[in-house]
Write a protein that holds these residues in place. Sequence first.
Motif, PDB file in Angstrom:
ATOM      1  N   LEU A 319     -22.709 -29.220  16.440  1.00  0.00           N
ATOM      2  CA  LEU A 319     -21.850 -29.276  17.630  1.00  0.00           C
ATOM      3  C   LEU A 319     -20.818 -28.148  17.618  1.00  0.00           C
ATOM      4  O   LEU A 319     -20.651 -27.439  18.619  1.00  0.00           O
ATOM      5  CB  LEU A 319     -21.154 -30.637  17.694  1.00  0.00           C
ATOM      6  N   LYS A 320     -20.126 -27.979  16.518  1.00  0.00           N
ATOM      7  CA  LYS A 320     -19.082 -26.952  16.431  1.00  0.00           C
ATOM      8  C   LYS A 320     -19.659 -25.553  16.652  1.00  0.00           C
ATOM      9  O   LYS A 320     -19.096 -24.745  17.396  1.00  0.00           O
ATOM     10  CB  LYS A 320     -18.399 -27.022  15.061  1.00  0.00           C
ATOM     11  N   ILE A 321     -20.770 -25.281  16.003  1.00  0.00           N
ATOM     12  CA  ILE A 321     -21.393 -23.950  16.124  1.00  0.00           C
ATOM     13  C   ILE A 321     -21.808 -23.674  17.564  1.00  0.00           C
ATOM     14  O   ILE A 321     -21.540 -22.598  18.127  1.00  0.00           O
ATOM     15  CB  ILE A 321     -22.619 -23.844  15.191  1.00  0.00           C
ATOM     16  N   SER A 322     -22.463 -24.641  18.195  1.00  0.00           N
ATOM     17  CA  SER A 322     -23.006 -24.437  19.543  1.00  0.00           C
ATOM     18  C   SER A 322     -21.910 -24.274  20.592  1.00  0.00           C
ATOM     19  O   SER A 322     -22.055 -23.472  21.521  1.00  0.00           O
ATOM     20  CB  SER A 322     -23.925 -25.602  19.926  1.00  0.00           C
ATOM     21  N   MET A 323     -20.805 -24.997  20.456  1.00  0.00           N
ATOM     22  CA  MET A 323     -19.716 -24.881  21.428  1.00  0.00           C
ATOM     23  C   MET A 323     -19.071 -23.505  21.379  1.00  0.00           C
ATOM     24  O   MET A 323     -18.772 -22.907  22.419  1.00  0.00           O
ATOM     25  CB  MET A 323     -18.675 -25.979  21.195  1.00  0.00           C
ATOM     26  N   VAL A 324     -18.870 -22.981  20.178  1.00  0.00           N
ATOM     27  CA  VAL A 324     -18.246 -21.658  20.029  1.00  0.00           C
ATOM     28  C   VAL A 324     -19.162 -20.572  20.599  1.00  0.00           C
ATOM     29  O   VAL A 324     -18.719 -19.700  21.362  1.00  0.00           O
ATOM     30  CB  VAL A 324     -17.935 -21.369  18.545  1.00  0.00           C
ATOM     31  N   VAL A 325     -20.449 -20.632  20.258  1.00  0.00           N
ATOM     32  CA  VAL A 325     -21.395 -19.625  20.740  1.00  0.00           C
ATOM     33  C   VAL A 325     -21.512 -19.664  22.262  1.00  0.00           C
ATOM     34  O   VAL A 325     -21.521 -18.618  22.929  1.00  0.00           O
ATOM     35  CB  VAL A 325     -22.784 -19.820  20.087  1.00  0.00           C
ATOM     36  N   SER A 326     -21.571 -20.864  22.843  1.00  0.00           N
ATOM     37  CA  SER A 326     -21.674 -21.006  24.297  1.00  0.00           C
ATOM     38  C   SER A 326     -20.466 -20.407  25.010  1.00  0.00           C
ATOM     39  O   SER A 326     -20.603 -19.733  26.037  1.00  0.00           O
ATOM     40  CB  SER A 326     -21.804 -22.485  24.682  1.00  0.00           C
ATOM     41  N   LEU A 327     -19.283 -20.649  24.465  1.00  0.00           N
ATOM     42  CA  LEU A 327     -18.061 -20.111  25.063  1.00  0.00           C
ATOM     43  C   LEU A 327     -18.052 -18.587  25.025  1.00  0.00           C
ATOM     44  O   LEU A 327     -17.742 -17.928  26.032  1.00  0.00           O
ATOM     45  CB  LEU A 327     -16.835 -20.659  24.324  1.00  0.00           C
ATOM     46  N   VAL A 328     -18.401 -18.014  23.898  1.00  0.00           N
ATOM     47  CA  VAL A 328     -18.381 -16.558  23.738  1.00  0.00           C
ATOM     48  C   VAL A 328     -19.383 -15.891  24.685  1.00  0.00           C
ATOM     49  O   VAL A 328     -19.066 -14.904  25.361  1.00  0.00           O
ATOM     50  CB  VAL A 328     -18.692 -16.169  22.272  1.00  0.00           C
ATOM     51  N   VAL A 329     -20.603 -16.420  24.749  1.00  0.00           N
ATOM     52  CA  VAL A 329     -21.642 -15.818  25.597  1.00  0.00           C
ATOM     53  C   VAL A 329     -21.276 -15.927  27.080  1.00  0.00           C
ATOM     54  O   VAL A 329     -21.416 -14.967  27.842  1.00  0.00           O
ATOM     55  CB  VAL A 329     -23.015 -16.478  25.337  1.00  0.00           C
ATOM     56  N   SER A 330     -20.804 -17.096  27.508  1.00  0.00           N
ATOM     57  CA  SER A 330     -20.449 -17.286  28.920  1.00  0.00           C
ATOM     58  C   SER A 330     -19.279 -16.394  29.324  1.00  0.00           C
ATOM     59  O   SER A 330     -19.248 -15.860  30.440  1.00  0.00           O
ATOM     60  CB  SER A 330     -20.111 -18.753  29.198  1.00  0.00           C
ATOM     61  N   LEU A 331     -18.339 -16.203  28.417  1.00  0.00           N
ATOM     62  CA  LEU A 331     -17.195 -15.328  28.701  1.00  0.00           C
ATOM     63  C   LEU A 331     -17.648 -13.881  28.837  1.00  0.00           C
ATOM     64  O   LEU A 331     -17.191 -13.153  29.731  1.00  0.00           O
ATOM     65  CB  LEU A 331     -16.152 -15.461  27.589  1.00  0.00           C
ATOM     66  N   ALA A 332     -18.579 -13.460  27.990  1.00  0.00           N
ATOM     67  CA  ALA A 332     -19.106 -12.095  28.054  1.00  0.00           C
ATOM     68  C   ALA A 332     -19.815 -11.843  29.388  1.00  0.00           C
ATOM     69  O   ALA A 332     -19.662 -10.780  29.998  1.00  0.00           O
ATOM     70  CB  ALA A 332     -20.059 -11.854  26.892  1.00  0.00           C
TER      71      ALA A 332
END
Length: 457
Positions: A319-332
């Motif tokens: 859960l922790k890993i996926s939330m961080v990656v999703s936020l970074v990609v969507s922001l980019a």
Amino acid sequence: MSSENNKYQNQSLFSITWPLFIEISLHMSVGIIATLILSGYSDKAVAGVGVANQIINIFILIFNVTVIGAMILIGQNLGANQLKRARQLARSAFGINLWVGVVMTVVVVLFGDVFLRFYGLSGEIYDFALTFLTTTGCSLVLEAISLALSAVLRSYGHTKEAMVMTVMMNIISVTGYFIAIKGWFGIPVTGVAGVSYSIIIARIFLVLALLYFVYKILYLKFSIKDIFSISKTDTKEIFHIGIPSAGENLSYQLSQIVITSFVAMIGDDALAARVYIINLSMLCYLFTMAIAQGTQLLIARYIGAKDYDRTLKRGLKTLKISMVVSLVVSLAIALTGEPVLAVFTDESSIISIGLPVLWAIVFIEPGRAMNIVLMGSLKSVGDVRFPVVIGIICMWGVAVIFSYLFGIIFGLGLLGIWIAQGFDEWIRGIFALRRWLSKPWLKKKAAKYEMATDRGL
């Protein structure tokens, strides 16, 4: 405990997930490439195929009833070292999905126009949608079989082989798209019809390749008996898990049909923009989908082996890993919004509709990651009813109602619809987190113990 059992219980998340990541990436890439190719042909073709794909996805979700149930049961039996039982479930999954695929193929070919009328489509968009739906619908039985076979391979941890086959299938599909739209090799342009035929050819290849790999790797050869003598016990167990599990996804697709009808009220540009935004959104949750599927496979095995502490920790770490990656990609993606959308279309009206929606995605994706990871993990531990109950309530009570309220009544258009769906994702994600922390697998264990005591066992 046999070495075979140790292998299944101790397989790492990375070894399972990286082929899944590449496979899902390639699958999504083909969708994006198809959209790009079609956008050069016609924005109306993009809109029509996008709507038709939504209907096809509903039928694929019906096939996933068997797929999800079989994957969870096979995984649990592998974890418990019940290897013979796992193989029998694989045979039953193949037979069930073959018959479901036959029925769904007939339904979509005969009643495709009835489904499309719900959207209120007209003119060229309707024509493109009907052509794509009825043509690709002829091969739904192949899709059903390939999903069952792929689920069997993944359950045994052979995600790399599934990835290789996806690469080959995508090469066939993309080549066909270019031939159909660009007229490669001097072949006449066949448009949406040609794209549809490319998908059929790719599905035929995939089924044949999967049958080969399942036999070569698992020494599992299917026979006529597997088609006409399906175990009633297996069917009941698979559906007991699969129907509620797939019910959440089915509810989501049905709610999306209603929401798409709201988008159609806004106009053709909004419909086209929606298709482009969905393609970009897939990049945001690509990693989450892969790591969530890998986690589901492992958690099913941990539950089969009664390793409950490992089950809890695996879900939370993913859960922790996926939330961080999703936020970074969507922001980019949001920060590079205009040039990214310009890749799909040069229509300024479509780009202006899509730009603010990209920023809404930044809000949505971490909540979606929470939802995808934990709802999937809950299904793997056998808690299959909770995701579908919460899903139905939130998708229809939040996503659908507020999409109409924000998008149509308040006049926020596509942005309002996306914001409403963000609320839905976050609410379901929070409910899923609370449920996961309550350790529902322990309650199920206690319930089984009480039943055994009552029977004097």
